[in-house]
Design an enzyme around this catalytic site. Structure first.
Site, PDB file in Angstrom:
ATOM      1  CG  ASP A  30      -6.824  -6.213  -4.279  1.00  0.00           C
ATOM      2  OD1 ASP A  30      -6.286  -6.470  -3.124  1.00  0.00           O
ATOM      3  OD2 ASP A  30      -8.304  -6.561  -4.279  1.00  0.00           O
ATOM      4  CB  CYS A  66      -2.951   8.594   8.654  1.00  0.00           C
ATOM      5  SG  CYS A  66      -3.783   8.353   7.077  1.00  0.00           S
ATOM      6  CB  CYS A  81      -0.879  -0.035   1.095  1.00  0.00           C
ATOM      7  SG  CYS A  81      -1.946  -1.421   1.154  1.00  0.00           S
ATOM      8  CB  ALA A  82       3.911   1.447  -1.846  1.00  0.00           C
ATOM      9  CB  ALA A  83       0.810   4.786  -4.602  1.00  0.00           C
ATOM     10  N   PRO A  84       1.065   7.414  -2.558  1.00  0.00           N
ATOM     11  CG  PRO A  84       1.202   9.878  -2.200  1.00  0.00           C
ATOM     12  CD  PRO A  84       0.581   8.481  -1.699  1.00  0.00           C
ATOM     13  N   GLY A  85       3.894   7.347  -2.215  1.00  0.00           N
ATOM     14  CA  GLY A  85       5.311   6.646  -1.823  1.00  0.00           C
ATOM     15  C   GLY A  85       6.200   7.557  -1.012  1.00  0.00           C
ATOM     16  CG  ASP A  89      -1.073   1.718  -3.869  1.00  0.00           C
ATOM     17  OD1 ASP A  89      -0.872   2.275  -2.953  1.00  0.00           O
ATOM     18  OD2 ASP A  89      -2.422   1.852  -4.513  1.00  0.00           O
TER      19      ASP A  89
HETATM   20  C1  LIG Z   1      -2.369   5.314   3.204  1.00  0.00           C
HETATM   21  S1  LIG Z   1      -2.439   5.091   1.708  1.00  0.00           S
HETATM   22  C2  LIG Z   1      -0.592   4.838   1.421  1.00  0.00           C
HETATM   23  C3  LIG Z   1       0.330   5.895   1.671  1.00  0.00           C
HETATM   24  C4  LIG Z   1       1.664   5.642   1.330  1.00  0.00           C
HETATM   25  N1  LIG Z   1       2.406   4.511   2.053  1.00  0.00           N
HETATM   26  C5  LIG Z   1       2.632   6.893   1.382  1.00  0.00           C
HETATM   27  O1  LIG Z   1       3.613   6.764   2.173  1.00  0.00           O
HETATM   28  O2  LIG Z   1       2.640   7.602   0.531  1.00  0.00           O
HETATM   29  C6  LIG Z   1      -3.127   3.497   1.340  1.00  0.00           C
HETATM   30  C7  LIG Z   1      -2.858   3.168   0.015  1.00  0.00           C
HETATM   31  O3  LIG Z   1      -3.493   1.833   0.015  1.00  0.00           O
HETATM   32  C8  LIG Z   1      -3.878   1.421  -1.385  1.00  0.00           C
HETATM   33  N2  LIG Z   1      -4.724   0.355  -1.289  1.00  0.00           N
HETATM   34  C9  LIG Z   1      -5.995   0.111  -0.933  1.00  0.00           C
HETATM   35  N3  LIG Z   1      -6.509  -0.982  -0.997  1.00  0.00           N
HETATM   36  C10 LIG Z   1      -5.407  -1.896  -1.448  1.00  0.00           C
HETATM   37  C11 LIG Z   1      -5.119  -3.264  -1.838  1.00  0.00           C
HETATM   38  N4  LIG Z   1      -6.154  -4.097  -1.644  1.00  0.00           N
HETATM   39  N5  LIG Z   1      -4.021  -3.615  -2.296  1.00  0.00           N
HETATM   40  C12 LIG Z   1      -3.034  -2.706  -2.616  1.00  0.00           C
HETATM   41  N6  LIG Z   1      -3.089  -1.453  -2.373  1.00  0.00           N
HETATM   42  C13 LIG Z   1      -4.159  -1.073  -1.595  1.00  0.00           C
HETATM   43  C14 LIG Z   1      -4.488   2.748  -1.849  1.00  0.00           C
HETATM   44  O4  LIG Z   1      -4.391   2.915  -3.497  1.00  0.00           O
HETATM   45  C15 LIG Z   1      -3.335   3.697  -1.108  1.00  0.00           C
HETATM   46  O5  LIG Z   1      -2.451   4.379  -2.047  1.00  0.00           O
END
Ligand SMILES: C[S@@+](CC[C@H](N)C(=O)[O-])C[C@H]1O[C@@H](n2cnc3c(N)ncnc32)[C@H](O)[C@@H]1O
Length: 418
Positions: free
Chosen positions: A281, A350, A234-238, A255
């Protein structure tokens, strides 16, 4: 000068508020739809909507003090009055401009009423509002979880513009930047500035730093230095991928959102850092190998970001929190399977909801006795966080308040024994 000057931006702000409050959208998504506006008007519309969302309960109290009959919560008159008053209080817009741009929004409707209420309140003079009540349901929830002090701190913090936090790839560069630009460093590789215009800051193009709230920079600091193969789930936007890559790890970033991963790719390009990117996913994807460390920054209600995204206070209904909790548990279960023996799993959200933080980790540990909490050291979390006996880190409103505060956050490091 065209007679409707400033009105399209206010009309758009009204639509954004409606999209947030009635349809549960984010302010960013609602703002992106205002394609008919020039960028400067779109920014103004977002700013007005944001200032309104920070202080709806107090704006409503003002409005109610000037009306004989209470206006319905979802009436257009109330929406226009909220928007107008928020401009005076939050943006310092002159009274004549506030009135001139509010009335066309209720043309053919309650124009006299809005004019009368606005006139009364502006003549009376508006209070400074250096503390803004949060929606009642949120205050009740946070009071039950964290006590009155945390609620009062959140009220004070939401009334202020949050500072701008930068994370640097290099610790020395951070110190030099802080000295040269009047910033304060509250942790290694961190600089806090009062200004908020990112593109104007020196070194943006060179890519030595990125914008990241100080609290959001903590989870990656819990990834052990010796963890070389790291999965950022769950890395984006990074923001955290960049920290991990800058720390020298080999990072795989997963992500499910292609567009958010696109932003991650851009961020890596600008900062000259690298990671393997996977669009998938996490509930379906399976890695081909195990990892020394995994950072799971799970999707959540994001209520900890209430200062920059006040709409979370309205979007995070109990149902959303419950749905997120269920997803977080499933993600934790999957991530734990991909950890090498002795490896560390850092879980973060968060969120200021215990359901998404403490309760998730406790439930996970109950069901997974081969993992245990590994308390972060003072070096890893170089902030005066009150010691949580349980061994995790909880950032509440009020921490470093005089320095401008932090986002609300929860994080825990779990280690696989054997
Ligand atoms: C809290 S944000 C991540 C912020 C990121 N770690 C950063 O530091 O910039 C959560 C992320 O989880 C992704 N997400 C949600 N459900 C997911 C899934 N089932 N598999 C992978 N990614 C998922 C979303 O697209 C979103 O980018």
């Amino acid at each position: 000068m065209p007679s409707d000057e400033g009105v399209p931006a206010r009309r758009a702000a009204l639509q954004m508020l409606d999209a947030v409050l009635r349809r549960g959208q984010t302010l960013e998504a609602a703002g992106a739809k205002a394609t008919n506006l020039v960028p400067v008007d779109r920014a103004l519309a977002s700013a007005i909507a944001g200032e309104t969302l920070r202080r709806i309960p107090d704006l409503d109290a003002l409005i109610d003090s000037a009306t004989r009959q209470r206006l319905p919560d979802d009436s257009k008159a109330r929406a226009v009055l909220r928007l107008a008053l928020a401009q005076t209080i939050g943006l310092g817009t002159p009274d004549h401009a506030v009135v001139a741009t509010a009335l066309p929004l209720v043309d053919g409707g309650p124009r006299r009423l809005v004019h009368g209420v606005l006139g009364t309140l502006l003549r009376r003079g508006l209070p400074p509002m250096d503390s803004c009540r949060l929606p009642e349901a949120v205050e009740e929830r946070w009071r039950a979880a964290w006590g009155e002090e945390a609620v009062l701190a959140a009220r004070r913090l939401i009334a202020r513009r949050p500072p701008l936090d930068l994370t640097f790839a290099d610790a020395t560069a951070a110190e030099e930047f802080a000295q040269a630009n009047g910033g304060r460093s509250l942790a290694p590789r961190h600089v806090r500035l009062d200004s908020s215009s990112v593109a104007d800051l020196p070194g943006f193009g060179a890519g030595g730093w990125w914008v990241q709230d100080l609290a959001a920079s903590l989870p990656a600091r819990l990834v052990p230095r010796e963890g070389r193969e790291v999965l950022d789930l769950c890395a984006a936007p990074g923001g955290k991928t960049m920290q991990l890559a800058a720390a020298g790890h080999r990072v795989t970033s997963v992500d499910s959102s292609e567009s958010r991963l696109g932003r991650l790719r851009e961020n890596l390009g600008r900062t000259h850092l690298s990671a393997e990117l996977v669009t998938a996913d996490a509930l379906l994807w399976k890695p081909k190998r195990q990892f020394d460390a995994i950072l799971l920054d799970a999707p959540c209600s994001a209520t900890g970001t209430y200062r920059r995204h006040p709409e979370v206070l309205y979007r995070a209904r109990p149902r959303i929190i419950a749905d997120n909790s269920a997803l977080q548990s499933r993600l934790l279960e999957r991530a734990a399977q991909w950890l090498k023996p002795g490896g560390a799993l850092v879980y973060s959200v968060c969120s200021l909801e215990p359901q998404e933080g403490e309760e998730r980790v406790m439930a996970f540990l109950d069901a997974n006795p081969t993992l245990e909490l590994d308390r972060p050291t003072a070096d890893e979390v170089p902030l005066p966080v009150p010691a949580a006996d349980a061994g995790w880190v909880r950032i509440l409103p009020g921490l470093l308040e005089t320095e401008g505060g932090l986002d609300g956050f929860f994080m825990a490091r779990l280690v696989r024994r054997g």
